[in-house]
Design a protein around this motif. Structure first.
Motif, short mmCIF file in Angstrom:
data_model
loop_
_atom_site.label_atom_id
_atom_site.label_comp_id
_atom_site.label_asym_id
_atom_site.label_seq_id
_atom_site.Cartn_x
_atom_site.Cartn_y
_atom_site.Cartn_z
N SER A 1 -0.10 -8.98 7.86
CA SER A 1 -1.05 -8.17 7.30
C SER A 1 -0.47 -7.03 6.56
O SER A 1 -0.02 -6.04 6.70
N PRO A 2 -0.43 -7.12 5.09
CA PRO A 2 0.09 -6.13 4.24
C PRO A 2 -0.47 -4.88 4.65
O PRO A 2 0.17 -3.56 4.43
N MET A 3 -1.89 -4.67 4.75
CA MET A 3 -2.60 -3.35 4.93
C MET A 3 -1.74 -2.45 5.95
O MET A 3 -1.69 -1.04 5.84
N THR A 4 -1.30 -3.20 6.88
CA THR A 4 -0.63 -2.26 8.03
C THR A 4 0.63 -1.52 7.70
O THR A 4 0.94 -0.68 8.18
N PHE A 5 1.24 -2.14 6.67
CA PHE A 5 2.51 -1.41 6.11
C PHE A 5 2.06 -0.86 4.76
O PHE A 5 3.05 -0.68 3.91
N ASP A 6 0.74 -0.24 4.51
CA ASP A 6 0.32 0.38 3.41
C ASP A 6 0.97 -0.32 1.94
O ASP A 6 1.14 0.26 0.99
N ILE A 7 0.67 -1.82 2.02
CA ILE A 7 0.99 -2.38 0.87
C ILE A 7 -0.32 -2.61 0.02
O ILE A 7 -1.18 -3.17 0.44
N ASN B 1 -0.66 -4.20 -3.18
CA ASN B 1 -0.88 -5.22 -3.84
C ASN B 1 0.16 -6.24 -3.46
O ASN B 1 1.23 -6.18 -3.26
N PHE B 2 -0.45 -7.58 -2.72
CA PHE B 2 0.52 -8.48 -2.40
C PHE B 2 0.43 -9.84 -2.78
O PHE B 2 -0.75 -10.41 -2.92
N ALA B 3 1.43 -10.03 -3.56
CA ALA B 3 1.41 -11.48 -4.15
C ALA B 3 0.35 -11.56 -5.12
O ALA B 3 -0.42 -12.75 -5.53
N GLY B 4 -0.08 -10.52 -5.67
CA GLY B 4 -1.20 -10.71 -6.71
C GLY B 4 -2.55 -10.27 -6.13
O GLY B 4 -3.47 -10.17 -6.88
N TYR B 5 -2.68 -10.19 -4.77
CA TYR B 5 -3.99 -10.04 -4.31
C TYR B 5 -4.14 -8.34 -4.13
O TYR B 5 -3.17 -7.81 -3.83
N ASN B 6 -5.19 -8.00 -4.58
CA ASN B 6 -5.62 -6.41 -4.43
C ASN B 6 -5.80 -6.19 -3.06
O ASN B 6 -7.08 -6.05 -2.87
N VAL B 7 -4.81 -5.76 -2.28
CA VAL B 7 -4.84 -5.41 -0.93
C VAL B 7 -5.78 -3.89 -0.74
O VAL B 7 -6.53 -3.61 0.20
N GLU B 8 -5.62 -3.34 -2.02
CA GLU B 8 -6.29 -1.91 -1.56
C GLU B 8 -7.53 -2.09 -1.43
O GLU B 8 -8.45 -1.23 -1.03
N LYS B 9 -8.18 -3.07 -2.20
CA LYS B 9 -9.81 -3.54 -2.04
C LYS B 9 -10.06 -4.29 -0.78
O LYS B 9 -11.15 -3.78 -0.25
#
Length: 358
Positions: A287-293, A295-303
């Motif tokens: 879960s990239p959001m857990t680590f405040d990432i 943008n992950f592999a091109g996916y907009n995790v901020e959204k």
């Protein structure tokens, strides 16, 4: 001859009997070819990432629904679920939540369904739950949930006795010299012939670090012993071990900075590394959001925030290592959905995920 057994398996494949049971992740199926007999799967993730939900979807609900919805299906499903974290009532209630979404597109989590706290489930939802009764009666005819912890030897004895119930165990006599140089004869396992070669016996352990004490073993020794038993059960009786294991890693570890890798590695599996050695396939959920990432592999995790997960094959004895897919995650209902490739994601894809449950 062993070669004759190989030919028999090839012929079964030609007849479509080695296709396995679908796990529901079609993009991953090229490298993770369905749920296969005699295959050990290990799934790791950090706390709260959704690893139990993923295991339930891939190794319980998807195989069951395939068999249940396929007329004259030749496959038989038998699941033993050692649920050390979640009691059996909560386990099935989570399944009800999943079914409410799949069947009616209703998002209702366990707290709402069970009217916990200030929640009070509506009569409408209760009636929908009642309509799911037939589904769960059929599921429970193939599923046994153990929610009281059992030690490795106890689990092994239970599964060995069950194998004897569903097939014939052949033993052979061997000789060896004892400590006094005398020849001693004794029987050992030779081979196993299942009564039904199309029976899929899935054994889920969630999670393996919660095994209760045995013989004064520490946690690592308990995990190692359990994994050792599972390898023998897999090899001898064709069972399908599915093990959930906690990951223990620090994203700020200097070694990660050197390798420029933030996602889980085999070395991150906590308490014991023997499971990663023993398993046929090792999967990690991240879960990239857990680590405040953002943008992950091109996916907009901020959204997407907590609606996004990355699933990766860390080990595959037949290939696929490094294969990664993006998953949409509806935690309230226990649902994972494969996402398009990052470069194919549109605003509509993002919006549909963000609005889930609202």
């Amino acid at each position: 001859m062993i070669f004759d057994s190989v030919l028999e398996e090839i012929k079964r494949g030609q007849e479509g009997l080695n296709q396995g049971l679908p796990h529901g992740l079609t993009k991953l199926s090229q490298f993770l070819p369905n749920v296969q007999q005699k295959t050990y799967y290990l799934i790791g993730a950090s706390t709260g990432c959704g690893k139990t939900t993923l295991v339930d979807q891939m190794f319980m609900y998807e195989p069951f629904e395939y068999i249940n919805n396929t007329p004259d299906c030749e496959f038989v499903l038998d699941i033993d679920y050692f649920s050390f974290e979640i009691d059996k009532i909560t386990k099935i209630t989570k399944g009800v939540s999943r079914q409410l979404y799949n069947k009616y597109k209703i998002v209702a989590d366990v707290n709402y369904i069970l009217s916990r706290g200030e929640h009070r489930v509506s009569q409408e939802i209760y009636d929908k739950v009642m309509e799911c009764r037939d589904y769960f009666e059929k599921l429970e005819s193939s599923l046994t949930v153990f929610d009281m912890p059992e030690n490795p030897t106890g689990i092994n004895k239970y599964l060995y006795r069950k194998a004897e119930k569903f097939g014939k165990v052949y033993r052979k006599e061997v000789e060896k010299l004892d400590e006094n140089g005398q020849t001693v004869k004794f029987e050992v396992f030779d081979r196993y012939e299942p009564f039904n070669k199309n029976r899929y016996h899935i054994v889920i352990i969630d999670h393996i670090s919660l095994l209760p004490e045995e013989r004064g073993y520490n946690t690592k020794q308990l995990i190692d012993k359990m994994s050792q038993y599972l390898v023998l059960l897999r090899n001898n009786f064709n069972i399908i071990p599915v093990v959930v294991q906690q990951l223990n890693y620090d994203i700020n570890d200097p070694m990660r900075a050197k390798t420029n890798r933030l996602t889980p590695m085999l070395s991150d599996f906590g308490d014991s590394k023997y499971t990663t050695r023993d398993a046929n396939y090792v999967l990690s959920l991240f879960s990239p959001m857990t680590f405040d990432i953002q943008n992950f592999a091109g996916y907009n995790v901020e959204k997407l925030k907590d609606r996004f997960r990355s699933l990766e094959i860390l080990k595959g004895r037949d290939g696929g290592i490094g294969t990664r897919v993006g998953l949409g995650y509806l935690g309230e209902s226990g649902i994972f959905k494969e996402l398009p490739r990052a470069d194919q994601m549109t605003d509509l894809h993002y919006d549909s995920l963000i609005k889930l449950g609202k």
